[in-house]
Scaffold this motif. Structure first.
Motif, mmCIF file in Angstrom:
data_model
loop_
_atom_site.group_PDB
_atom_site.id
_atom_site.type_symbol
_atom_site.label_atom_id
_atom_site.label_comp_id
_atom_site.label_asym_id
_atom_site.label_seq_id
_atom_site.Cartn_x
_atom_site.Cartn_y
_atom_site.Cartn_z
ATOM 1 N N ALA A 1 5.291 -60.633 17.338
ATOM 2 C CA ALA A 1 5.284 -62.171 17.183
ATOM 3 C C ALA A 1 6.750 -62.849 16.544
ATOM 4 O O ALA A 1 7.107 -63.794 17.077
ATOM 5 C CB ALA A 1 4.144 -62.615 16.026
ATOM 6 N N LEU A 2 7.049 -61.850 15.672
ATOM 7 C CA LEU A 2 8.684 -62.276 15.091
ATOM 8 C C LEU A 2 9.382 -62.097 16.250
ATOM 9 O O LEU A 2 10.488 -63.214 16.363
ATOM 10 C CB LEU A 2 8.903 -61.370 13.941
ATOM 11 C CG LEU A 2 10.180 -61.434 13.371
ATOM 12 C CD1 LEU A 2 10.405 -62.954 12.566
ATOM 13 C CD2 LEU A 2 10.540 -60.517 12.370
ATOM 14 N N LEU A 3 9.372 -61.097 16.989
ATOM 15 C CA LEU A 3 10.514 -61.109 17.951
ATOM 16 C C LEU A 3 10.251 -62.130 19.288
ATOM 17 O O LEU A 3 11.633 -62.611 19.654
ATOM 18 C CB LEU A 3 10.305 -59.801 18.671
ATOM 19 C CG LEU A 3 10.791 -58.413 17.793
ATOM 20 C CD1 LEU A 3 10.512 -57.289 18.637
ATOM 21 C CD2 LEU A 3 12.398 -58.494 17.686
ATOM 22 N N VAL A 4 9.039 -62.536 19.609
ATOM 23 C CA VAL A 4 8.778 -63.619 20.459
ATOM 24 C C VAL A 4 9.537 -64.729 19.907
ATOM 25 O O VAL A 4 10.206 -65.546 20.591
ATOM 26 C CB VAL A 4 7.450 -63.927 20.658
ATOM 27 C CG1 VAL A 4 7.182 -64.993 21.406
ATOM 28 C CG2 VAL A 4 6.851 -62.578 21.757
ATOM 29 N N GLY A 5 9.397 -65.086 18.858
ATOM 30 C CA GLY A 5 9.958 -66.197 18.243
ATOM 31 C C GLY A 5 11.429 -66.194 18.006
ATOM 32 O O GLY A 5 12.148 -67.145 18.635
ATOM 33 N N ASN A 6 12.166 -65.051 17.742
ATOM 34 C CA ASN A 6 13.620 -64.769 17.928
ATOM 35 C C ASN A 6 14.086 -64.922 19.056
ATOM 36 O O ASN A 6 15.361 -65.389 19.373
ATOM 37 C CB ASN A 6 13.956 -63.596 17.040
ATOM 38 C CG ASN A 6 13.669 -63.577 15.802
ATOM 39 O OD1 ASN A 6 13.668 -64.663 15.096
ATOM 40 N ND2 ASN A 6 13.777 -62.691 15.108
#
Length: 272
Positions: free
Chosen positions: A49-54
């Motif tokens: 989820a963090l990587l998708v946001g980044n």
């Protein structure tokens, strides 16, 4: 300590400047957050989820920033860590989310003109804080934050008030907007209006432009800042070793480090 794009997320700077994300972590469990900041413990979590946001943020920051993100995260983004094998399905969905925003006139006109990833610092009642603004448009007195969420309209249960609330409230975004507004005002002398552009992870993705202009929103922003003022001194005392951190007793860190030192009455077992 001067903040830069390179050191902004380092734990060294976290001990010099409070951020909304770290503050919220302390509100969940002081012991776990302190252990994480001291690098005594690393949470076992899925960073997708963090990587998708980044992935989204870097795309709208600049082509150079996006290429660097892709290069730095090959092993997570691509099948077998090899770009020639193709990107993983989660990030194909992220491309759909990017496309939805790219083709939206309001997003292009409001979000895209701003200066991206602007670091701001200041003080809240004598304590140092930091923030990073996704898109800042000082000459028009507003700033934007880009958020991803599973479903914009899905209510999230709040145990304190015992009912479902929108994702903006559940994830502490009133607090984030209030802090950013205050830091921008201190650093640039400009009162800026906050906006959120939200995009969902559904197929096809949903999108929404969110303002904070209602009377109720004003109360929420004020309450969030007051909550920080009421609790930040203890957080800094915990970080500086002046008081012992409290354990929530339920999180991953507390479960891992749990030691039985007494009996609990069967009738007094805490339940969620």
């Amino acid at each position: 300590m001067k903040l830069t794009q390179d050191n902004y997320y380092s734990h060294d700077t976290d001990f010099k400047y409070m951020s909304v994300s770290i503050f919220k972590d302390f509100m969940k469990c002081e012991a776990a957050t302190l252990a994480m900041l001291k690098e005594d413990w690393e949470p076992n979590r899925d960073n997708t989820a963090l990587l998708v946001g980044n992935y989204l943020h870097s795309n709208f920051e600049s082509p150079e920033a996006h290429e660097k993100f892709l290069s730095d995260n090959k092993k997570f983004l691509y099948k077998y860590g090899n770009p020639e094998k193709g990107i993983k399905s989660q990030y194909k969905q992220a491309d759909s989310m990017i496309s939805v925003l790219d083709h939206d006139e309001a997003f292009r006109n409001v979000y895209e003109p701003g200066q991206k990833e602007v670091i701001v610092t200041g003080e809240i009642e004598g304590f140092a804080w930091k923030g990073k603004i996704d898109s800042l448009v000082l000459d028009q007195n507003y700033f934007c934050d880009l958020k991803t969420t599973a479903d914009i309209h899905k209510g999230i249960y709040d145990p304190e008030i015992r009912r479902k609330v929108p994702f903006v409230k559940a994830y502490g975004y009133y607090m984030q907007m209030a802090v950013y507004q205050e830091l921008i005002k201190q650093q640039f002398g400009v009162e800026c209006q906050p906006f959120i552009f939200a995009v969902s992870k559904q197929d096809p993705p949903d999108k929404m432009a969110i303002d904070f202009n209602s009377v109720d929103d004003g109360y929420e922003l004020d309450d969030a800042l007051e909550f920080i003022k009421d609790n930040q001194e203890r957080v800094w005392d915990v970080m500086n070793g002046e008081v012992k951190p409290k354990r929530c007793g339920k999180c991953e860190y507390c479960r891992m480090t749990n030691v039985i030192d007494n009996f609990t009455h069967a009738s007094e077992i805490e339940v969620d």
